[in-house]
Scaffold this motif. Structure first.
Motif, PDB file in Angstrom:
ATOM      1  N   LEU A  52       9.765  13.910  -3.964  1.00 47.75           N
ATOM      2  CA  LEU A  52      10.805  14.388  -3.062  1.00 47.75           C
ATOM      3  C   LEU A  52      10.664  15.837  -2.641  1.00 47.75           C
ATOM      4  O   LEU A  52      11.037  16.196  -1.516  1.00 47.75           O
ATOM      5  N   THR A  53      10.151  16.705  -3.523  1.00 45.81           N
ATOM      6  CA  THR A  53      10.097  18.131  -3.191  1.00 45.81           C
ATOM      7  C   THR A  53       9.356  18.398  -1.887  1.00 45.81           C
ATOM      8  O   THR A  53       9.883  19.093  -1.007  1.00 45.81           O
ATOM      9  N   TRP A 105      11.508  17.036   1.136  1.00 51.77           N
ATOM     10  CA  TRP A 105      12.669  17.879   1.412  1.00 51.77           C
ATOM     11  C   TRP A 105      12.244  19.234   1.981  1.00 51.77           C
ATOM     12  O   TRP A 105      12.850  19.752   2.910  1.00 51.77           O
ATOM     13  N   GLU A 116      11.349  18.982   5.630  1.00 45.66           N
ATOM     14  CA  GLU A 116      12.529  18.818   6.483  1.00 45.66           C
ATOM     15  C   GLU A 116      13.301  20.134   6.604  1.00 45.66           C
ATOM     16  O   GLU A 116      13.764  20.494   7.698  1.00 45.66           O
ATOM     17  N   GLU A 162      18.555  19.149  -1.891  1.00 49.09           N
ATOM     18  CA  GLU A 162      18.869  17.857  -1.286  1.00 49.09           C
ATOM     19  C   GLU A 162      19.468  18.099   0.102  1.00 49.09           C
ATOM     20  O   GLU A 162      20.240  19.028   0.309  1.00 49.09           O
ATOM     21  N   LEU A 163      19.098  17.251   1.056  1.00 47.51           N
ATOM     22  CA  LEU A 163      19.303  17.573   2.461  1.00 47.51           C
ATOM     23  C   LEU A 163      20.762  17.662   2.882  1.00 47.51           C
ATOM     24  O   LEU A 163      21.098  18.403   3.815  1.00 47.51           O
TER      25      LEU A 163
END
Length: 366
Positions: free
Chosen positions: A266-267, A270, A273, A349-350
């Protein structure tokens, strides 16, 4: 020598129970009111195990060296955060000059420790070799990273014979599931030859509170060149410096493979983004102020933060203040790193990122 001569009563309240230290013929201490039965043996064994930092230390060794941890664990020492270990290594190093890694900004604890130990401070771009080198790799805050061949060459070319090298790899495990292959913890042959041939002692430090998001626990480790180096640090380390809660946390964290897999997955997603959303803000500023106002973004794609030059010190201050007021504080580059146009933004986290982007976009549109 009398125990009264050990105490400076202008600084400390005198306390008895020290005479036995100065008796060549010591038999028993009658000056203190302790239990005549002596220490409970079970408790003593537990205390000794706590001093040895087990089983947490062995668990961390398995995390660092999955294949041969038993042969490596004697070189590993835990500390009350990386700061304690930085101080221990710097104090144990021979006096002389200090130089940071080649980055234009670097985590400041190493310089602070060098200053309080009266070392000669060299600039990062100084061509002179130093007898204490401190490299943060990946570098916090700039995001620069040297892979193994590059950092090994840099160490050889910048360290005096008989010197000490500290490499801080706190953020290196974010690299990928194969991070160990690009870590100096995997380079025992290089470390041994460096010491045998040039008497250069290489230490690798980790602050585990970032990777496992447990800053309040204060948890760090250092991999020493040899067991003898490790024992020298132990002699000047405060006993029980790592509390039992931190040891228990560590023992559990190193076995949580799902957590690490999610970190590696995930890093970078994220981060990419967040970078896209920050770039959109920069594009809006360019429309008003021109191309020279375009923000610059720094850091490798696997890292847990982005180092940003917003090109305007006043805007940087406003951005920091606006983020704080919105409940999403960021790190200013001005007070610690003397980079007034820079800010550091952590990967998050977005849905939380939306708050920061909204706050900063309001600055641009106003």
């Amino acid at each position: 020598m009398s125990a009264t001569r050990v105490w400076d009563t202008s600084l400390q309240q005198f306390h008895g129970g020290q005479d036995w230290k100065f008796l060549d013929n010591f038999v028993e201490d009658f000056s203190v009111t302790t239990n005549a039965l002596g220490t409970p043996q079970g408790a003593l064994i537990a205390a000794r195990e706590a001093v040895d930092q087990e089983p947490a230390k062995s668990s961390l060794a398995k995390f660092l060296w999955p294949v041969d941890h038993q042969s490596q664990v004697s070189r590993l020492l835990l500390g009350n955060g990386a700061s304690e270990l930085i101080d221990l290594v710097v104090r144990s190093a021979p006096s002389g000059s200090w130089k940071p890694g080649p980055w234009d900004a670097q985590y400041k604890e190493y310089q602070r420790s060098a200053e309080v130990n009266n070392r000669i401070l060299l600039a990062s771009n100084d061509k002179q070799k130093a007898n204490l080198i401190c490299i943060v790799n990946p570098c916090n805050p700039t995001g620069d990273y040297m892979p193994l061949p590059e950092i090994k060459n840099w160490i050889i070319n910048n360290t005096e014979r008989g010197g000490v090298v500290i490499v801080d790899e706190s953020m290196q495990p974010w690299l990928s599931s194969s991070w160990r292959d690009d870590s100096l913890t995997s380079q025992q042959k290089f470390v041994s030859e460096l010491y045998e041939n040039s008497k250069i002692s290489l230490y690798v430090i980790h602050s585990w509170t970032k990777l496992w998001s447990c800053t309040g626990l204060r948890l760090g480790s250092v991999v020493c060149p040899t067991m003898a180096h490790c024992n020298r640090l132990k002699k000047i380390q405060v006993p029980w410096s790592v509390n039992t809660a931190a040891l228990a946390f560590l023992d559990a964290a190193v076995t949580d493979t799902d957590y690490m897999n999610k970190t590696w997955e995930l890093t970078p997603i994220w981060r990419k983004e967040i970078l896209s959303r920050l770039t959109a803000i920069s594009d809006e500023i360019v429309k008003v102020k021109g191309e020279q106002a375009r923000w610059s973004f720094y850091g490798r794609e696997f890292l847990s933060w982005i180092w940003i030059d917003v090109k305007d010190a006043d805007f940087a201050e406003q951005a920091v203040e606006t983020a704080r007021n919105a409940g999403v504080p960021v790190r200013s580059g001005k007070p610690g790193y003397k980079r007034p146009t820079y800010v550091r933004v952590a990967v998050r986290e977005l849905s939380k990122v939306d708050v920061l982007i909204g706050a900063w976009m309001s600055l641009v549109k106003n």
